[in-house]
Enzyme design. Structure first.
Site, PDB file in Angstrom:
ATOM      1  N   ARG A   1      -9.745   0.520   8.895  1.00 11.49           N
ATOM      2  CA  ARG A   1      -9.363  -0.870   9.166  1.00 11.49           C
ATOM      3  C   ARG A   1     -10.452  -1.635   9.914  1.00 11.49           C
ATOM      4  NH1 ARG A   1      -3.373   0.255   9.060  1.00 11.49           N
ATOM      5  NH2 ARG A   1      -2.245  -1.706   9.230  1.00 11.49           N
TER       6      ARG A   1
ATOM      7  N   ARG B   1      -0.611  -9.499  12.869  1.00  8.94           N
ATOM      8  CA  ARG B   1      -1.211  -8.432  12.050  1.00  8.94           C
ATOM      9  C   ARG B   1      -2.103  -9.040  10.957  1.00  8.94           C
ATOM     10  NH1 ARG B   1       4.081  -5.423  10.389  1.00  8.94           N
ATOM     11  NH2 ARG B   1       2.757  -4.023   9.170  1.00  8.94           N
TER      12      ARG B   1
ATOM     13  N   ARG C   1      11.878  -6.738   5.402  1.00 10.83           N
ATOM     14  CA  ARG C   1      11.838  -5.301   5.081  1.00 10.83           C
ATOM     15  C   ARG C   1      12.780  -4.511   5.993  1.00 10.83           C
ATOM     16  NH1 ARG C   1       6.114  -2.138   4.883  1.00 10.83           N
ATOM     17  NH2 ARG C   1       6.010  -2.587   7.113  1.00 10.83           N
TER      18      ARG C   1
ATOM     19  N   LYS D   1       0.826  -1.211   0.000  1.00  7.32           N
ATOM     20  CA  LYS D   1       0.000   0.000   0.000  1.00  7.32           C
ATOM     21  C   LYS D   1       0.861   1.263   0.000  1.00  7.32           C
ATOM     22  CE  LYS D   1      -2.408  -1.104   3.780  1.00  7.32           C
ATOM     23  NZ  LYS D   1      -1.884  -2.438   4.124  1.00  7.32           N
TER      24      LYS D   1
ATOM     25  N   ARG E   1      11.306  -2.358  11.329  1.00  5.04           N
ATOM     26  CA  ARG E   1      10.210  -1.872  12.163  1.00  5.04           C
ATOM     27  C   ARG E   1       9.936  -2.860  13.296  1.00  5.04           C
ATOM     28  NH1 ARG E   1       5.098   0.023   8.535  1.00  5.04           N
ATOM     29  NH2 ARG E   1       4.011  -1.169  10.129  1.00  5.04           N
TER      30      ARG E   1
HETATM   31  P1  AMP Z   1       0.700   0.308   9.041  1.00  5.71           P
HETATM   32  O1  AMP Z   1       1.871   1.202   8.931  1.00  5.71           O
HETATM   33  O2  AMP Z   1      -0.486   0.774   8.240  1.00  5.71           O
HETATM   34  O3  AMP Z   1       1.033  -1.143   8.801  1.00  5.71           O
HETATM   35  O4  AMP Z   1       0.205   0.387  10.561  1.00  5.71           O
HETATM   36  C1  AMP Z   1       1.054  -0.019  11.616  1.00  5.71           C
HETATM   37  C2  AMP Z   1       0.234  -0.200  12.891  1.00  5.71           C
HETATM   38  O5  AMP Z   1      -0.382   1.058  13.247  1.00  5.71           O
HETATM   39  C3  AMP Z   1      -0.922  -1.177  12.808  1.00  5.71           C
HETATM   40  O6  AMP Z   1      -0.512  -2.516  13.012  1.00  5.71           O
HETATM   41  C4  AMP Z   1      -1.830  -0.665  13.929  1.00  5.71           C
HETATM   42  O7  AMP Z   1      -1.318  -1.018  15.198  1.00  5.71           O
HETATM   43  C5  AMP Z   1      -1.678   0.842  13.795  1.00  5.71           C
HETATM   44  N1  AMP Z   1      -2.665   1.414  12.849  1.00  5.71           N
HETATM   45  C6  AMP Z   1      -2.404   2.046  11.673  1.00  5.71           C
HETATM   46  N2  AMP Z   1      -3.539   2.428  11.075  1.00  5.71           N
HETATM   47  C7  AMP Z   1      -4.550   2.029  11.891  1.00  5.71           C
HETATM   48  C8  AMP Z   1      -5.967   2.101  11.818  1.00  5.71           C
HETATM   49  N3  AMP Z   1      -6.593   2.678  10.773  1.00  5.71           N
HETATM   50  N4  AMP Z   1      -6.686   1.575  12.848  1.00  5.71           N
HETATM   51  C9  AMP Z   1      -6.091   1.007  13.906  1.00  5.71           C
HETATM   52  N5  AMP Z   1      -4.757   0.875  14.033  1.00  5.71           N
HETATM   53  C10 AMP Z   1      -3.988   1.380  13.031  1.00  5.71           C
END
Ligand code: AMP
Length: 214
Positions: A88, A171, A127, A14, A160
């Protein structure tokens, strides 16, 4: 304003797709990036979010909706937003619908990125990211020239906290349980644009553009 949503499991690409679509005039809004930035700045939201993020759980919906509400502010009518990693949950999707209605906006496309779980685990656990410029590498698919060092600015590459294999698996199950129901939600609104995200990033970009410009 109008908006597109990039929907897909972690590791579907994404963020990389978003980087390309920025060139098409979209404003990139990544809740993950916003939360990581908030943590770096030691804000109350960032510190609260970190404990959820580290175990691969979702940050509570009200926290997320609030940061999106602030981010959208009084978006001008001609602004095109691209949401990456948001919504989400069904709750977040309904919250977004309300915000968009309030702004007289519309969601035009939901790009659904499909990728098998085993590929995701390989992609994410390998990554590495540059601490200073954010460039993304992969230990086998896209290694830096010098191990642990960014090709562009010599920054240190790091993994990360939530990209270790156990957390990635968590996840993925969170995605299946809480985010996948959004596919039906947006299919009901005729917004779903499925793309195969298991190939190169260029393939994802071309497939997405065929929907957005087609
Ligand atoms: P990402 O960078 O999109 O993979 O997000 C990393 C982490 O941030 C996720 O595993 C969640 O813990 C949190 N997070 C990001 N976006 C959301 C969202 N829309 N709702 C809830 N948690 C989020």
């Amino acid at each position: 304003m109008n908006a597109i949503i990039l929907l897909g499991p972690p590791g579907a690409g994404k963020g990389s797709l978003a980087e390309s679509l920025v060139r098409e005039g979209y404003t990139h809004v990544s809740t993950g990036d916003m939360l990581r930035e908030a943590f770096k700045n030691e804000t109350a939201v960032g510190l609260e979010a970190k404990s959820y993020m580290d175990r691969g759980a979702l940050v509570p919906d009200d926290v997320i909706i609030n940061i999106i509400r602030e981010r959208l502010g009084d978006a001008p009518a001609d602004e095109k937003f691209m949401f990456d990693g948001f919504p989400r949950t069904l709750n977040q999707a309904q919250g977004l619908d309300q915000l968009i209605t309030d702004l007289n906006g519309v969601i035009t496309h939901v790009i659904m990125m499909e990728c098998p779980d085993e590929m995701i685990i390989k992609r994410l656990s390998g990554r590495r990211i540059c601490r200073s410029c954010g460039a993304v590498y992969h230990v086998t698919n896209k290694p830096s020239k010098v191990d642990g060092v960014c090709d562009f600015d010599g920054g240190e590459l790091y993994q990360r906290d939530d990209d270790n294999e156990d957390t990635v698996r968590n996840r993925l199950s969170v995605y299946t349980e809480q985010t996948k129901p959004l596919v039906a939600y947006y299919a009901d609104k005729n917004l779903i644009c499925p793309i195969d995200a298991s190939g190169s990033i260029q393939l994802s970009v071309d497939s997405a553009l065929s929907y957005l410009n087609g």
